[in-house]
Design a protein around this motif. Structure first.
Motif, PDB file in Angstrom:
ATOM      1  N   UNK A  56      10.824  -1.686   2.869  1.00 18.21           N
ATOM      2  CA  UNK A  56       9.794  -1.057   3.712  1.00 18.21           C
ATOM      3  C   UNK A  56       8.655  -0.526   2.853  1.00 18.21           C
ATOM      4  N   UNK A  57       8.997   0.110   1.739  1.00 12.94           N
ATOM      5  CA  UNK A  57       7.984   0.653   0.837  1.00 12.94           C
ATOM      6  C   UNK A  57       7.129  -0.477   0.261  1.00 12.94           C
ATOM      7  N   UNK A  58       7.776  -1.549  -0.193  1.00 10.10           N
ATOM      8  CA  UNK A  58       7.041  -2.683  -0.772  1.00 10.10           C
ATOM      9  C   UNK A  58       6.122  -3.332   0.258  1.00 10.10           C
ATOM     10  N   UNK A  59       6.625  -3.503   1.461  1.00  5.22           N
ATOM     11  CA  UNK A  59       5.842  -4.104   2.550  1.00  5.22           C
ATOM     12  C   UNK A  59       4.635  -3.225   2.878  1.00  5.22           C
ATOM     13  N   UNK A  60       4.868  -1.935   3.019  1.00  2.00           N
ATOM     14  CA  UNK A  60       3.784  -1.006   3.330  1.00  2.00           C
ATOM     15  C   UNK A  60       2.754  -0.971   2.208  1.00  2.00           C
TER      16      UNK A  60
END
Length: 80
Positions: free
Chosen positions: A28-32
């Motif tokens: 989620x962090x990488x995508x965001x």
């Protein structure tokens, strides 16, 4: 759902398809962060993550703003 995803990630890790320690939160962090670096607003990022609150877009991308500050600082050093 989290347990199912976690088990799926561990299976892919054992198969050498993803890096060790990959988590749903990390994804989620990488995508965001990818979206933030490509111009998305915090509200858009929250929506992309399926969150109702713009604060979550800010939460998941706060490190990107810090990176930007470091890059600007080093650019100023190079200019002097």
């Amino acid at each position: 759902m989290r347990a199912t995803v976690s088990h799926w990630l561990r299976e892919k890790e054992r198969g050498g398809l993803i890096g060790a320690g990959t988590t749903l939160h990390g994804l989620r962090v990488s995508y965001a962060a990818w979206w933030k670096r490509n111009g998305a607003t915090n509200a858009e990022i929250a929506e992309l993550l399926g969150d109702r609150s713009q604060r979550m877009g800010t939460h998941y991308t706060r490190h990107v703003s810090r990176e930007d500050n470091v890059v600007r600082a080093f650019k100023r050093l190079k200019q002097d």
